[in-house]
Design an enzyme around this catalytic site. Structure first.
Site, mmCIF file in Angstrom:
data_model
loop_
_atom_site.group_PDB
_atom_site.id
_atom_site.type_symbol
_atom_site.label_atom_id
_atom_site.label_comp_id
_atom_site.label_asym_id
_atom_site.label_seq_id
_atom_site.Cartn_x
_atom_site.Cartn_y
_atom_site.Cartn_z
ATOM 1 N N TYR A 1 -5.594 -2.836 4.383
ATOM 2 C CA TYR A 1 -5.356 -2.742 5.830
ATOM 3 C C TYR A 1 -6.207 -1.669 6.494
ATOM 4 O O TYR A 1 -6.309 -1.632 7.718
ATOM 5 C CB TYR A 1 -3.887 -2.441 6.140
ATOM 6 N N HIS B 1 -1.663 -6.083 -5.015
ATOM 7 C CA HIS B 1 -1.585 -6.875 -3.791
ATOM 8 C C HIS B 1 -1.562 -8.389 -4.048
ATOM 9 O O HIS B 1 -0.952 -9.139 -3.287
ATOM 10 C CB HIS B 1 -2.761 -6.515 -2.873
#
Length: 283
Positions: free
Chosen positions: A54, A113
């Site tokens: 992010y 992730h």
């Protein structure tokens, strides 16, 4: 179910507590991340979900530091990106995330992730997490977007002697992507299930089944969806950069969906709005 509040928690297999709602910052631009995260913390959130991918970890950490809230009361998550799914690269990602988190001392949860990197890469990345957890700079570890075959592979590796415990698994979960098979696997092992995109990225707000519950409970579609997630026992991670919606998304503890309401949201669909590595047969 027992009454919940924004400060309620679930106990993870690691022994630590995780707040029942998290504030998501996926696709939140770095230049506003600190501001909106401070707003969320001021509103009562005590759980911030970021990721290396992010590119806003440092901004989340700065908001936590500036909030004035006791560090022990805030739960901070980040994730190892798919570009770092090997032992050595995962170690690099962990060190980078810890450097960004220096201002708050430790990271509560680090997830892999997604199940990229092939078997060797996935297992190597897990070993790096286990080693990092032993330093106490990372308190709990887990994975995100893992299919059942990936989870079985990881469980076998854990049991082979490398160790570690899967405290949390994170997935896109909502009534149009329920993932009941994966949830069943996780709940049998007391793994906390986190639900990202619990609001379906606002693509389902006008669904008739949702609108009927909106009218019945005098709540917004977002509030109905967050409440659904809470009553399923999940940890929803709603995101917003709008102050009014950040507040609105916390106002979900003064009503309850009935069994009939919950059953009406069993759509039988598998329609994710994000990526779906858990069902990617190539991985």
């Amino acid at each position: 179910m027992a009454p919940l509040s924004l400060q309620s928690t679930h106990r993870m297999v690691s022994g630590y507590e995780i707040p029942v709602v998290g504030f998501g910052v996926y696709q939140t631009p770095p230049d506003i991340t600190e501001k909106v995260t401070l707003k969320a913390l001021g509103t009562g959130y005590r759980h911030v979900d970021s990721a290396k991918y992010y590119a806003n970890e440092a901004e989340c950490v700065e908001a936590i530091r500036k909030s004035g809230i006791d560090r022990s009361k805030i739960f901070y998550t980040t994730k190892i990106p798919v570009t770092h799914m090997s032992y050595e690269k995962a170690k690099e990602a962990i060190e980078a995330s810890l450097a960004d988190a220096a201002g708050i001392g430790y990271i509560d949860l680090v997830l892999l992730h997604a199940p990229y990197g092939g078997k060797e890469g996935r297992l190597g990345a897990w070993r790096a997490l286990v080693e990092a957890q032993k330093t106490h700079k990372i308190r709990s570890i887990g994975v995100s977007n893992y299919g059942i075959h990936h989870l079985n592979e990881l469980e076998e590796y854990i049991n082979s002697g490398v160790g570690g415990q899967i405290s949390v698994c994170q997935y896109e979960i909502h009534p149009w992507c329920a993932r009941e098979d994966i949830v069943d696997w996780l709940k049998k092992r007391n793994v906390v299930v986190e639900a990202y995109s619990p609001l379906v990225q606002a693509t389902r707000m006008k669904e008739p089944v949702l609108q009927s519950l909106v009218k019945k409970h005098n709540k917004t579609p977002a509030q109905i969806l967050i409440r659904w997630s809470l009553q399923k026992g999940y940890v929803p991670l709603p995101k917003s950069v709008t102050d009014s919606r950040i507040i609105e998304n916390t106002q979900v503890f003064d009503f309850e969906l009935s069994e009939e309401d919950m059953n009406s949201l069993k759509t039988g669909q598998h329609a994710p709005v994000c990526w779906d590595p858990a069902r990617d047969s190539r991985l």
